[in-house]
Design a protein around this motif. Sequence first.
Motif, PDB file in Angstrom:
ATOM      1  N   ARG A  83       0.855  -1.192   0.000  1.00  0.00           N
ATOM      2  CA  ARG A  83       0.000   0.000   0.000  1.00  0.00           C
ATOM      3  C   ARG A  83       0.890   1.241   0.000  1.00  0.00           C
ATOM      4  NH1 ARG A  83      -0.579   2.455   5.073  1.00  0.00           N
ATOM      5  NH2 ARG A  83       0.247   1.233   6.826  1.00  0.00           N
ATOM      6  N   GLU A  84       0.378   2.320  -0.522  1.00  0.00           N
ATOM      7  CA  GLU A  84       1.136   3.568  -0.623  1.00  0.00           C
ATOM      8  C   GLU A  84       0.727   4.534   0.487  1.00  0.00           C
ATOM      9  OE1 GLU A  84       0.600   5.115  -4.502  1.00  0.00           O
ATOM     10  OE2 GLU A  84       1.948   3.661  -5.456  1.00  0.00           O
ATOM     11  N   LYS A  85       1.736   5.195   1.017  1.00  0.00           N
ATOM     12  CA  LYS A  85       1.504   6.147   2.089  1.00  0.00           C
ATOM     13  C   LYS A  85       2.185   7.465   1.725  1.00  0.00           C
ATOM     14  CE  LYS A  85       2.215   6.886   7.043  1.00  0.00           C
ATOM     15  NZ  LYS A  85       2.789   6.312   8.292  1.00  0.00           N
ATOM     16  N   ASN A  89       7.242  16.256   4.461  1.00  0.00           N
ATOM     17  CA  ASN A  89       8.403  16.617   5.264  1.00  0.00           C
ATOM     18  C   ASN A  89       8.289  18.049   5.788  1.00  0.00           C
ATOM     19  OD1 ASN A  89       8.950  18.229   3.057  1.00  0.00           O
ATOM     20  ND2 ASN A  89      10.569  16.886   2.240  1.00  0.00           N
ATOM     21  N   ALA A  90       9.360  18.518   6.424  1.00  0.00           N
ATOM     22  CA  ALA A  90       9.357  19.866   7.021  1.00  0.00           C
ATOM     23  C   ALA A  90       9.185  20.955   5.980  1.00  0.00           C
ATOM     24  CB  ALA A  90      10.637  20.086   7.825  1.00  0.00           C
ATOM     25  N   GLN A  91       9.683  20.725   4.774  1.00  0.00           N
ATOM     26  CA  GLN A  91       9.549  21.713   3.704  1.00  0.00           C
ATOM     27  C   GLN A  91       8.206  21.586   2.973  1.00  0.00           C
ATOM     28  OE1 GLN A  91      12.351  19.771   4.080  1.00  0.00           O
ATOM     29  NE2 GLN A  91      13.412  21.446   5.191  1.00  0.00           N
ATOM     30  N   LYS A  92       7.313  20.778   3.546  1.00  0.00           N
ATOM     31  CA  LYS A  92       5.976  20.545   2.994  1.00  0.00           C
ATOM     32  C   LYS A  92       6.021  19.907   1.611  1.00  0.00           C
ATOM     33  CE  LYS A  92       3.716  24.221   5.609  1.00  0.00           C
ATOM     34  NZ  LYS A  92       2.822  25.396   5.556  1.00  0.00           N
ATOM     35  N   GLU A  93       7.077  19.140   1.421  1.00  0.00           N
ATOM     36  CA  GLU A  93       7.171  18.356   0.189  1.00  0.00           C
ATOM     37  C   GLU A  93       6.528  16.993   0.430  1.00  0.00           C
ATOM     38  OE1 GLU A  93      11.286  18.170  -0.560  1.00  0.00           O
ATOM     39  OE2 GLU A  93      11.423  20.208  -1.419  1.00  0.00           O
ATOM     40  N   VAL A  94       5.675  16.581  -0.474  1.00  0.00           N
ATOM     41  CA  VAL A  94       4.929  15.326  -0.337  1.00  0.00           C
ATOM     42  C   VAL A  94       5.631  14.233  -1.138  1.00  0.00           C
ATOM     43  CG1 VAL A  94       2.738  14.162  -0.693  1.00  0.00           C
ATOM     44  CG2 VAL A  94       2.773  16.579  -0.021  1.00  0.00           C
ATOM     45  N   THR A  95       5.930  13.162  -0.461  1.00  0.00           N
ATOM     46  CA  THR A  95       6.526  11.999  -1.130  1.00  0.00           C
ATOM     47  C   THR A  95       5.659  10.778  -0.866  1.00  0.00           C
ATOM     48  OG1 THR A  95       7.890  11.525   0.809  1.00  0.00           O
ATOM     49  CG2 THR A  95       8.872  12.894  -0.922  1.00  0.00           C
ATOM     50  N   THR A  96       5.734   9.841  -1.747  1.00  0.00           N
ATOM     51  CA  THR A  96       4.936   8.610  -1.629  1.00  0.00           C
ATOM     52  C   THR A  96       5.863   7.447  -1.287  1.00  0.00           C
ATOM     53  OG1 THR A  96       3.327   9.418  -3.226  1.00  0.00           O
ATOM     54  CG2 THR A  96       3.354   7.051  -2.788  1.00  0.00           C
ATOM     55  N   GLU A  97       5.475   6.735  -0.238  1.00  0.00           N
ATOM     56  CA  GLU A  97       6.267   5.586   0.220  1.00  0.00           C
ATOM     57  C   GLU A  97       5.435   4.314   0.101  1.00  0.00           C
ATOM     58  OE1 GLU A  97       8.492   3.946   4.267  1.00  0.00           O
ATOM     59  OE2 GLU A  97       7.757   6.005   4.157  1.00  0.00           O
ATOM     60  N   THR A  98       6.050   3.270  -0.434  1.00  0.00           N
ATOM     61  CA  THR A  98       5.365   1.980  -0.561  1.00  0.00           C
ATOM     62  C   THR A  98       5.665   1.132   0.675  1.00  0.00           C
ATOM     63  OG1 THR A  98       5.520   2.060  -2.967  1.00  0.00           O
ATOM     64  CG2 THR A  98       5.098  -0.085  -1.952  1.00  0.00           C
ATOM     65  N   ILE A  99       4.619   0.702   1.342  1.00  0.00           N
ATOM     66  CA  ILE A  99       4.760  -0.094   2.573  1.00  0.00           C
ATOM     67  C   ILE A  99       4.342  -1.533   2.291  1.00  0.00           C
ATOM     68  CG2 ILE A  99       3.980  -0.375   4.948  1.00  0.00           C
ATOM     69  CD1 ILE A  99       3.535   2.617   5.051  1.00  0.00           C
ATOM     70  N   GLU A 100       5.177  -2.457   2.692  1.00  0.00           N
ATOM     71  CA  GLU A 100       4.883  -3.886   2.518  1.00  0.00           C
ATOM     72  C   GLU A 100       4.280  -4.439   3.799  1.00  0.00           C
ATOM     73  OE1 GLU A 100       7.444  -7.986   2.202  1.00  0.00           O
ATOM     74  OE2 GLU A 100       8.046  -6.355   0.848  1.00  0.00           O
TER      75      GLU A 100
END
Length: 459
Positions: A83-85, A89-100
């Motif tokens: 699933r993706e989460k 971050n602190a600079q309000k940059e949005v990143t997508t992380e894949t969680i197993e």
Amino acid sequence: MENSSQKSDNNRIIHWLKNSITARMFTIGVLTLILLIPLFMVQELIKERSERQKSVVTEINDKWGDAVIINGPILKLPYRSYREKQITNAQKEVTTETIEELKFLYFFPEQLDIASVIDPMIKKRGLYQTTVYKSEIKVSGNFSPVNIQETEIAEDNILWEKAKIIFNISNLKGVNDQMNISMAGSSYNFTSRFEEVQPPLQKQQGLFLMESKTIRSRDLPLNKDIPFKMDLSVNGSSEISFIPIGKTTVATLKSDWKTNSFTGSFLPYNEHKITETGFNAKWKILDINRPFPQSFINHLPDLTPYAFGVNFMIPVDEYQQSERATKYGILVIGLTFLLFFLIQTLSKIPIHPFQYLMIGLGLIMFYTLLISISEHSSFLKAYLIAGISVILMISLYSKSILNRWKFPMFIGLSLFALYSFVYVIIQLESYALLTGSIGLFFILAIVMFISRKIDWNNY
């Protein structure tokens, strides 16, 4: 003059209280209501003794082993899920992380055969007793090849090397031997995984989870049927039941117990299942007979409502019958007082309210005798002893009141008929209301016939 007039008024009031039918009926009504207090106390005593009986039986069953419910074996197959989460971050940059994540598939057997021989026995403690048993259970069948395509899960995500067999049982305390399963010739032991499984599987309606070691790839149902076999020796109490998880479930239960009842969602199909020496019951349950599929994703639901089996409970209903008898107590007291009222009114024989009270307390004693004697004997014997004792006591007491044998004998016969009528109603189930209604109709008709001779002008 005033004292003489006051005395005259008092004498008239006393004369009215002694001779007025209305005053007499009012007094009897008040006494009847007063006697409801000890009758209620007797009902509470019956409930207390019944609860005590249940607590003792529960204690015995807990030490020996509770009722047994069996669900298994089940193939547990882990798989990877992603699933993706989104992370900011602190600079309000949005990143997508894949969680197993690790999740599980559960597959039921294609064929499930159960053969059990049960040896019940009676355990006693003081006045109370319950049924316990030893059972020898043979479980066999086969798993058909797993069809991953139906689950819509990528086959690359299936962790075949971590596949296990799980087995649910409600009574770990009653297991006598090490539990293991033989699959395609290989043996795998079960261990309790109660504390390590996810919350939905920790305990399902009293079912504890047993889990095998990892299954070898050669013993997995990949492209062929894999047979399995289990031998169980389990102690239990009161009841044994099984959940029909096989696509075809065939079960045979044998025992020399004669007072059993079959329980659950499915009944045996063979006609001559109960014999003079016990029972030999057979079930055949198909997957279309039950409302759940052959596999589940992520968690197993509670399937205990669909179990079938046998109940070995001793039919202890003395307390239930005694409680039902007390519910007719107001009827017995009211009709007995009505009988004495009619005799008093028609024969002009005076009966003091205290004597009515003694008669009512005698009727209450019937129920205390009934419950105390039934704890040491059968309900019928207790009912006869209590009934005869109270009838004799009230008949002899009425002889001292009425001064002749004609009325006491009539009272004794009437009480005998009344107690017999109540006993018949207690024993009946389907026809209790009909019988009671007809009986009360005839009693009312008799009272109406007799009361027509009363001079109601003397109010």
